[in-house]
Design an enzyme around this catalytic site. Sequence first.
Site, PDB file in Angstrom:
ATOM      1  N   ALA A 148     -13.145  -1.641  42.197  1.00 43.22           N
ATOM      2  CA  ALA A 148     -12.942  -2.034  43.603  1.00 43.22           C
ATOM      3  C   ALA A 148     -11.542  -2.614  43.805  1.00 43.22           C
ATOM      4  CB  ALA A 148     -13.996  -3.061  44.016  1.00 43.22           C
ATOM      5  N   LYS A 149     -11.117  -3.484  42.888  1.00 49.63           N
ATOM      6  CA  LYS A 149      -9.811  -4.126  43.052  1.00 49.63           C
ATOM      7  C   LYS A 149      -8.662  -3.135  42.802  1.00 49.63           C
ATOM      8  CE  LYS A 149     -11.177  -8.390  44.007  1.00 49.63           C
ATOM      9  NZ  LYS A 149     -10.974  -8.952  45.363  1.00 49.63           N
ATOM     10  N   ASN A 206     -20.143 -10.010  58.175  1.00 55.38           N
ATOM     11  CA  ASN A 206     -20.248  -9.370  56.861  1.00 55.38           C
ATOM     12  C   ASN A 206     -19.232  -8.236  56.860  1.00 55.38           C
ATOM     13  OD1 ASN A 206     -20.849  -7.894  54.617  1.00 55.38           O
ATOM     14  ND2 ASN A 206     -23.050  -7.699  55.045  1.00 55.38           N
ATOM     15  N   VAL A 207     -18.196  -8.362  56.041  1.00 58.31           N
ATOM     16  CA  VAL A 207     -17.112  -7.365  56.091  1.00 58.31           C
ATOM     17  C   VAL A 207     -17.557  -5.978  55.650  1.00 58.31           C
ATOM     18  CG1 VAL A 207     -15.246  -9.063  55.811  1.00 58.31           C
ATOM     19  CG2 VAL A 207     -16.220  -7.946  53.777  1.00 58.31           C
ATOM     20  N   TYR A 220     -16.148  -4.300  39.657  1.00 59.68           N
ATOM     21  CA  TYR A 220     -15.132  -5.197  40.236  1.00 59.68           C
ATOM     22  C   TYR A 220     -13.721  -4.655  39.985  1.00 59.68           C
ATOM     23  CZ  TYR A 220     -12.888  -9.776  41.111  1.00 59.68           C
ATOM     24  OH  TYR A 220     -12.121 -10.810  41.593  1.00 59.68           O
ATOM     25  N   GLY A 277      -4.490 -30.263  63.669  1.00 63.11           N
ATOM     26  CA  GLY A 277      -3.385 -29.337  63.934  1.00 63.11           C
ATOM     27  C   GLY A 277      -3.784 -28.177  64.803  1.00 63.11           C
ATOM     28  N   GLY A 296     -13.563 -14.337  54.114  1.00 63.18           N
ATOM     29  CA  GLY A 296     -14.019 -15.190  53.008  1.00 63.18           C
ATOM     30  C   GLY A 296     -13.287 -16.519  53.038  1.00 63.18           C
TER      31      GLY A 296
END
Length: 247
Positions: free
Chosen positions: A157-158, A62-63, A154, A53, A12
Amino acid sequence: MIFDGKVALITGGAQGIGRTIGERLHKNGAQLAIVDINADAAKATAAELSASGARCVGYACNVAQSAEVDAMVDAVLKDFGKLDILINNAGITRDGLLVRMTDEAWNAVISINLTGAFYVLRAVARPMMKARSGAIVNIASVVALIGNPGQANYCAAKAGLIGLTKSAARELASRGVRVNAVAPGYIETAMTAKLNEEQRKAMLSTVPLGRAGTTQDVAGVVSFLASEEASYLTGQVISICGGMAMA
Ligand code: NAI
């Protein structure tokens, strides 16, 4: 240049928090593998940073697809020859009250934010263990610790990502690989731009420091965790939330 000679993979990484983390590591000497489902944006970000640099390469992935993740990690190892740092940052929200939450909204968030992070962590663990060195930082969220109405998928998941962080930290510690997480609060990005004024005000009223966080606020702590400065930290979760949650 604390990351001179290091190779960092950021999922991401094309925009928002992931992009700022990449910029911070790159400014301090790291080469970057910028991984994103948005192929054009990943390549554009990589080209832009490479111009000033160390080498950066963009990868489309797509993970949530394990075969894509394995192929992407193989390609990164082939292109850079090693991998020192993983920032598991790719994530989405699909908010809704839980009684109305569709299977699709639940599964999309779990499969990208949790299963996706597992796929990438699993794929990089072997080369890092072999090298007997590595730093992994998972981007969780403060709502994993305190809950949030409308974000059951969410938050779950977290919170799962925090459990994954601690288990991986215990499994990989003896091989010199550290695994930590950060739990950002309300950070101004495209993700939070979706909130309306009322939601924004309500959120800010819970922040003791009285302001929204910036992507730089997150990048500073992530950079510390990825560096040798944090060589005695593993399995930790650092909240970057202006005091919304206090452990
Ligand atoms: P963002 O929406 O600006 O960026 C997310 C990036 O992930 C985008 O470049 C997107 O293309 C990419 N992405 C989405 N699905 C993907 C997939 N399946 N495979 C690969 N890449 C994918 O979001 P933001 O705000 O920068 O969030 C980054 C991380 O920080 C997320 O994990 C989010 O949950 C977390 N976070 C954000 C907070 C905030 O207030 N913005 C607070 C706490 C955590």
